[in-house]
Design a protein around this motif. Structure first.
Motif, mmCIF file in Angstrom:
data_model
loop_
_atom_site.group_PDB
_atom_site.id
_atom_site.type_symbol
_atom_site.label_atom_id
_atom_site.label_comp_id
_atom_site.label_asym_id
_atom_site.label_seq_id
_atom_site.Cartn_x
_atom_site.Cartn_y
_atom_site.Cartn_z
ATOM 1 N N LYS A 1 50.228 -11.208 -19.203
ATOM 2 C CA LYS A 1 49.201 -12.122 -19.670
ATOM 3 C C LYS A 1 49.145 -12.063 -21.205
ATOM 4 C CE LYS A 1 46.442 -10.942 -15.594
ATOM 5 N NZ LYS A 1 45.135 -10.385 -15.123
ATOM 6 N N SER B 1 51.757 -18.261 -23.965
ATOM 7 C CA SER B 1 51.380 -19.172 -22.886
ATOM 8 C C SER B 1 51.967 -20.557 -23.150
ATOM 9 C CB SER B 1 49.857 -19.263 -22.789
ATOM 10 O OG SER B 1 49.309 -19.612 -24.033
ATOM 11 N N GLN C 1 57.140 -15.098 -21.690
ATOM 12 C CA GLN C 1 56.155 -16.105 -21.313
ATOM 13 C C GLN C 1 55.248 -15.602 -20.201
ATOM 14 O OE1 GLN C 1 58.102 -19.849 -20.476
ATOM 15 N NE2 GLN C 1 58.160 -20.354 -22.659
ATOM 16 N N VAL C 2 54.076 -16.153 -20.153
ATOM 17 C CA VAL C 2 53.151 -15.854 -19.050
ATOM 18 C C VAL C 2 53.863 -16.131 -17.728
ATOM 19 C CG1 VAL C 2 51.049 -16.601 -17.896
ATOM 20 C CG2 VAL C 2 51.058 -16.290 -20.388
#
Length: 122
Positions: free
Chosen positions: A85, A122, A12-13
């Motif tokens: 990211k 995200s 995950q971000v």
């Protein structure tokens, strides 16, 4: 010569993941080791390098977030990915070449691993 990359997956971000690359090289410490990545529909690009003299260098896009390191006793190079990211999503490849190299270009490397997929959600 075999380079075996591992450690990819879904992250995950804001999380973190560490990639590993085990190399079947008898004189691993004398090799320059690089990480490259290839996103869907894009060319393979330089990410980070650990040179045979101990120096490291990073692409601007990952500087300050990713860290390359190596354990010469284990014939392994690592890529610690912090604060990934979505644009870091790619197949990550490790590469090796004997001796010192600047190491930013794909054609500088003699050996390539099979790649490991990192997907940043995200």
């Amino acid at each position: 010569v075999q380079l075996q990359a591992s450690g990819g997956g879904l992250v995950q971000v804001g999380g973190s993941v560490r990639l590993s690359c085990l190399a079947s090289l008898r004189t691993f410490r004398s090799y320059t080791m690089g990480w490259f990545r290839q996103a869907p529909g894009k060319e393979r690009e330089f990410v980070a390098i650990s040179r045979s003299d101990g120096s490291t260098y990073y692409a601007d896009s990952v500087k300050g977030r990713f860290t390359i390191s190596r354990d010469n006793a284990k014939n392994t190079v690592y890529l610690q990915m912090n604060s990934p990211k979505p644009e870091d999503t790619a197949v990550y490849y490790c590469a090796a070449v004997p001796g010192y190299r600047v190491g930013h270009r794909r054609d500088e490397y003699d050996y390539w691993g099979q790649g490991t997929l990192v997907t940043v959600s995200s």
